[in-house]
Design a protein around this motif. Sequence first.
Motif, short mmCIF file in Angstrom:
data_model
loop_
_atom_site.label_atom_id
_atom_site.label_comp_id
_atom_site.label_asym_id
_atom_site.label_seq_id
_atom_site.Cartn_x
_atom_site.Cartn_y
_atom_site.Cartn_z
N GLY A 128 -5.51 2.97 4.50
CA GLY A 128 -6.52 3.42 3.55
C GLY A 128 -7.40 4.50 4.11
O GLY A 128 -7.13 5.07 5.17
N SER A 129 -8.46 4.79 3.40
CA SER A 129 -9.45 5.75 3.89
C SER A 129 -10.29 5.11 4.99
O SER A 129 -10.43 3.89 5.05
CB SER A 129 -10.36 6.21 2.75
OG SER A 129 -9.61 6.85 1.73
N ASP A 163 0.80 9.16 -1.48
CA ASP A 163 -0.13 10.23 -1.81
C ASP A 163 -0.42 11.09 -0.58
O ASP A 163 -0.49 12.33 -0.67
CB ASP A 163 -1.45 9.65 -2.33
CG ASP A 163 -1.30 9.01 -3.71
OD1 ASP A 163 -0.32 9.34 -4.41
OD2 ASP A 163 -2.17 8.20 -4.07
N THR A 164 -0.57 10.45 0.57
CA THR A 164 -0.83 11.18 1.82
C THR A 164 0.35 12.05 2.20
O THR A 164 0.20 13.22 2.56
CB THR A 164 -1.16 10.20 2.96
OG1 THR A 164 -2.32 9.45 2.61
CG2 THR A 164 -1.41 10.95 4.26
N ASP A 178 -0.56 4.53 -1.61
CA ASP A 178 -1.57 5.27 -0.84
C ASP A 178 -0.91 6.19 0.17
O ASP A 178 -1.28 7.36 0.32
CB ASP A 178 -2.50 4.30 -0.11
CG ASP A 178 -3.38 3.50 -1.07
OD1 ASP A 178 -3.64 4.01 -2.18
OD2 ASP A 178 -3.80 2.38 -0.71
N HIS A 231 0.81 -1.22 0.00
CA HIS A 231 0.00 0.00 0.00
C HIS A 231 0.85 1.27 0.00
O HIS A 231 0.38 2.33 0.42
CB HIS A 231 -0.92 0.01 1.22
CG HIS A 231 -1.78 -1.22 1.34
ND1 HIS A 231 -2.83 -1.48 0.50
CD2 HIS A 231 -1.71 -2.27 2.21
CE1 HIS A 231 -3.39 -2.63 0.84
NE2 HIS A 231 -2.73 -3.13 1.87
#
Length: 390
Positions: A306-307, A51-52, A48, A45
Amino acid sequence: MKAASLIRGSLELVTLPAPRPKAGQLLLDVKRCGICGSDLHARLHGDDLADTLQLCGYPRYMRSGQRVVMGHEIYGEVVGHGPWTSDRFKPGTPVVTVPLVRTGRQVDGIGLSADAPGGYADQVVVQESLTLRVPNGLHPDVAALTEPMAVAWHAVNRGQVTRKDTAVVLGCGPVGLAVIAVLKARGVAAVIASDYSAGRRALARSCGADTVVDPAVESPWQRASAGRGFMATMPDEYNAGIDAIEGMDRLPVPWWTTWRALDKVGATSPKRPVVFECVGVSGMLDGVMAAAPLHSRVVVVGVCMGSDTIRPSLAVNKELDLRFVVGYTPLEFRDTLHALADGTLDASHLVTGKVGLAGVAHAFTALADPDIHAKILIDPALESPDIMPN
């Protein structure tokens, strides 16, 4: 040098050019490197999280299409110096390091960026100013735990836990176990640990947890709240307030005068646990907010990759205190090292196996089963791909 390299989720043993330290940097022979839970997540991951972190102003976190040498829990020996370094670290000095390296003003996380290869290798470059000599002949297996134990040290500091507090640790993976060990080193008398895995619960007991709960069978909240005066519901708190006023009305002074005096000595502060959420999966935080007693202080240590969705109204109506943590300060890192070295912090139960560079992929697979292993250390001197029990 040999290294375990990651690209597109696949780990493989490769041969790379030996690294060269730049200004202000040291070259280490890696003697141990821990496999962190964040490494397991980043393998699948990483994009992800990249990106954060780009939103946080760091655009150089590892991405799946890059070839990366991970590993930031490093113990090694000094073998080389870059320009503009001091002579305080002689060759052969055993050291640990805060895993950041700087070139000019660009700072990268060691083992977390393609621009800063990490400790899954024979050698690694580190920042001299962030490197500490290992004292007291501390065993390499324990010294390598300085970095993850510093994460727990920081989390407990952020929780502002006192000896009289009740601490609830949800999730007994390596992070949760480290938090338990730090809480007990600080003298916290009541530590309740919760995990579905029987193996992890056994390790929690070894790390000093006073009560260990299987949440499939028993609620950790009931065990934490029993006889401690925590408020479970809003009507409980309202009734307590009315009861207090009616009791103070019997005194010869107005009730608000008495209440104000009690406020000053802290007698009206609500009783609450300090909760450490060390799981980091979607839905966990909202579940904690729903189940925790009123006024709980929740320290979020587990990283949900994740979200996720939470209901802020839960935190509002229960007056929960949410604190999110990452990393540690250089002083906390130093203090953790010395607590390990002088024996006031016991992390001896965390390491469950060791593996050579050829066995890193195998170790990642083994760590996916919580009943088999907690913390596996890489020892580049080991030739076998098999995991050696500790």
